[in-house]
Design a protein around this motif. Structure first.
Motif, PDB file in Angstrom:
ATOM      1  N   ALA A 173     -11.239   0.103  -1.675  1.00  0.00           N
ATOM      2  CA  ALA A 173     -10.644   1.249  -0.993  1.00  0.00           C
ATOM      3  C   ALA A 173     -10.046   0.850   0.360  1.00  0.00           C
ATOM      4  O   ALA A 173      -8.906   1.217   0.679  1.00  0.00           O
ATOM      5  CB  ALA A 173     -11.701   2.344  -0.797  1.00  0.00           C
ATOM      6  N   VAL A 174     -10.787   0.088   1.148  1.00  0.00           N
ATOM      7  CA  VAL A 174     -10.283  -0.340   2.456  1.00  0.00           C
ATOM      8  C   VAL A 174      -9.071  -1.255   2.276  1.00  0.00           C
ATOM      9  O   VAL A 174      -8.066  -1.123   2.980  1.00  0.00           O
ATOM     10  CB  VAL A 174     -11.394  -1.032   3.283  1.00  0.00           C
ATOM     11  CG1 VAL A 174     -10.820  -1.614   4.568  1.00  0.00           C
ATOM     12  CG2 VAL A 174     -12.519  -0.043   3.595  1.00  0.00           C
ATOM     13  N   ASP A 175      -9.149  -2.162   1.316  1.00  0.00           N
ATOM     14  CA  ASP A 175      -8.033  -3.072   1.032  1.00  0.00           C
ATOM     15  C   ASP A 175      -6.773  -2.287   0.668  1.00  0.00           C
ATOM     16  O   ASP A 175      -5.676  -2.615   1.122  1.00  0.00           O
ATOM     17  CB  ASP A 175      -8.428  -4.022  -0.110  1.00  0.00           C
ATOM     18  CG  ASP A 175      -7.326  -4.980  -0.482  1.00  0.00           C
ATOM     19  OD1 ASP A 175      -7.030  -5.889   0.327  1.00  0.00           O
ATOM     20  OD2 ASP A 175      -6.748  -4.834  -1.582  1.00  0.00           O
ATOM     21  N   GLU A 176      -6.927  -1.256  -0.120  1.00  0.00           N
ATOM     22  CA  GLU A 176      -5.772  -0.463  -0.556  1.00  0.00           C
ATOM     23  C   GLU A 176      -5.100   0.242   0.628  1.00  0.00           C
ATOM     24  O   GLU A 176      -3.878   0.208   0.760  1.00  0.00           O
ATOM     25  CB  GLU A 176      -6.218   0.572  -1.600  1.00  0.00           C
ATOM     26  CG  GLU A 176      -5.089   1.324  -2.222  1.00  0.00           C
ATOM     27  CD  GLU A 176      -4.091   0.448  -2.949  1.00  0.00           C
ATOM     28  OE1 GLU A 176      -2.874   0.694  -2.795  1.00  0.00           O
ATOM     29  OE2 GLU A 176      -4.489  -0.491  -3.654  1.00  0.00           O
ATOM     30  N   ILE A 177      -5.903   0.841   1.500  1.00  0.00           N
ATOM     31  CA  ILE A 177      -5.343   1.515   2.679  1.00  0.00           C
ATOM     32  C   ILE A 177      -4.658   0.494   3.587  1.00  0.00           C
ATOM     33  O   ILE A 177      -3.543   0.733   4.074  1.00  0.00           O
ATOM     34  CB  ILE A 177      -6.438   2.288   3.443  1.00  0.00           C
ATOM     35  CG1 ILE A 177      -6.958   3.460   2.606  1.00  0.00           C
ATOM     36  CG2 ILE A 177      -5.926   2.758   4.802  1.00  0.00           C
ATOM     37  CD1 ILE A 177      -5.924   4.515   2.242  1.00  0.00           C
ATOM     38  N   CYS A 178      -5.317  -0.644   3.818  1.00  0.00           N
ATOM     39  CA  CYS A 178      -4.730  -1.677   4.682  1.00  0.00           C
ATOM     40  C   CYS A 178      -3.432  -2.220   4.096  1.00  0.00           C
ATOM     41  O   CYS A 178      -2.452  -2.411   4.818  1.00  0.00           O
ATOM     42  CB  CYS A 178      -5.737  -2.803   4.919  1.00  0.00           C
ATOM     43  SG  CYS A 178      -7.139  -2.301   5.946  1.00  0.00           S
ATOM     44  N   ALA A 179      -3.413  -2.460   2.790  1.00  0.00           N
ATOM     45  CA  ALA A 179      -2.194  -2.953   2.140  1.00  0.00           C
ATOM     46  C   ALA A 179      -1.056  -1.950   2.304  1.00  0.00           C
ATOM     47  O   ALA A 179       0.078  -2.332   2.614  1.00  0.00           O
ATOM     48  CB  ALA A 179      -2.455  -3.229   0.658  1.00  0.00           C
ATOM     49  N   ASN A 180      -1.368  -0.668   2.122  1.00  0.00           N
ATOM     50  CA  ASN A 180      -0.334   0.367   2.293  1.00  0.00           C
ATOM     51  C   ASN A 180       0.207   0.372   3.716  1.00  0.00           C
ATOM     52  O   ASN A 180       1.415   0.478   3.923  1.00  0.00           O
ATOM     53  CB  ASN A 180      -0.896   1.746   1.938  1.00  0.00           C
ATOM     54  CG  ASN A 180      -0.993   1.960   0.445  1.00  0.00           C
ATOM     55  OD1 ASN A 180      -0.434   1.216  -0.348  1.00  0.00           O
ATOM     56  ND2 ASN A 180      -1.732   2.981   0.055  1.00  0.00           N
ATOM     57  N   MET A 181      -0.690   0.248   4.691  1.00  0.00           N
ATOM     58  CA  MET A 181      -0.229   0.245   6.088  1.00  0.00           C
ATOM     59  C   MET A 181       0.600  -0.998   6.393  1.00  0.00           C
ATOM     60  O   MET A 181       1.644  -0.913   7.045  1.00  0.00           O
ATOM     61  CB  MET A 181      -1.412   0.359   7.048  1.00  0.00           C
ATOM     62  CG  MET A 181      -2.015   1.749   7.106  1.00  0.00           C
ATOM     63  SD  MET A 181      -3.304   1.817   8.355  1.00  0.00           S
ATOM     64  CE  MET A 181      -3.525   3.566   8.526  1.00  0.00           C
ATOM     65  N   ILE A 182       0.137  -2.139   5.942  1.00  0.00           N
ATOM     66  CA  ILE A 182       0.859  -3.388   6.193  1.00  0.00           C
ATOM     67  C   ILE A 182       2.249  -3.351   5.551  1.00  0.00           C
ATOM     68  O   ILE A 182       3.247  -3.687   6.191  1.00  0.00           O
ATOM     69  CB  ILE A 182       0.043  -4.602   5.690  1.00  0.00           C
ATOM     70  CG1 ILE A 182      -1.166  -4.839   6.613  1.00  0.00           C
ATOM     71  CG2 ILE A 182       0.915  -5.853   5.586  1.00  0.00           C
ATOM     72  CD1 ILE A 182      -2.177  -5.851   6.085  1.00  0.00           C
ATOM     73  N   ILE A 183       2.310  -2.912   4.304  1.00  0.00           N
ATOM     74  CA  ILE A 183       3.578  -2.939   3.555  1.00  0.00           C
ATOM     75  C   ILE A 183       4.495  -1.774   3.927  1.00  0.00           C
ATOM     76  O   ILE A 183       5.661  -1.974   4.259  1.00  0.00           O
ATOM     77  CB  ILE A 183       3.298  -2.949   2.031  1.00  0.00           C
ATOM     78  CG1 ILE A 183       2.569  -4.233   1.646  1.00  0.00           C
ATOM     79  CG2 ILE A 183       4.592  -2.773   1.243  1.00  0.00           C
ATOM     80  CD1 ILE A 183       1.945  -4.215   0.264  1.00  0.00           C
TER      81      ILE A 183
END
Length: 139
Positions: A41-51
């Motif tokens: 879940a944290v990885d998904e949110i971070c990936a969305n923010m980064i991308i």
């Protein structure tokens, strides 16, 4: 206990984020499967923010904060200064439509909502915050 890490907005930094979350949660009596879900879940949110919020601009950063209250819950906050996300307009995609159109992506936020007990997005004073809460099972 409070933990935090700040990383550049590079997809290569996602591994560091996953390791940070896993290492932090491994210090507590949390089931391995639940840790894996929280990392996802944290990885998904971070990936969305980064991308999406930063366009993988390595000069920009995101900060991840974890606040663990044993026998109560965990608060995860992902903080940035990128393009904000309007959660109130988010519509969960139809899995059938994604499969039918063979679209890649689009289910990350849906997974996050199913893993976490509460997900909130806010923007104040130039900062965007995704706050996620997961209630811990009492042992």
């Amino acid at each position: 206990m409070n933990y935090n890490i700040k990383v550049s907005c590079s997809k290569e930094r996602l591994k560091s984020i996953r390791e940070f979350v896993k290492d932090t949660l491994s210090d507590y009596a949390i089931d391995e499967m639940e840790i894996s879900q929280l990392v996802l879940a944290v990885d998904e949110i971070c990936a969305n923010m980064i991308i999406h919020s930063h366009g993988c601009d390595e000069t920009q950063t995101i900060e991840i904060k974890i606040d663990v209250e044993p026998n109560q819950g965990i608060v995860f906050q992902v903080i940035d200064k990128g393009v904000s996300f309007n959660f109130s307009t988010y519509q969960e995609p139809s899995l059938e439509k994604i499969i039918e159109t063979k679209k890649k992506g689009g289910i990350g936020l849906m997974l996050v909502k199913r893993i976490m007990d509460d997900v909130q997005f806010s923007s104040t004073d130039g900062f965007n915050v995704c706050r996620m809460f997961k209630k811990l099972q009492k042992n």
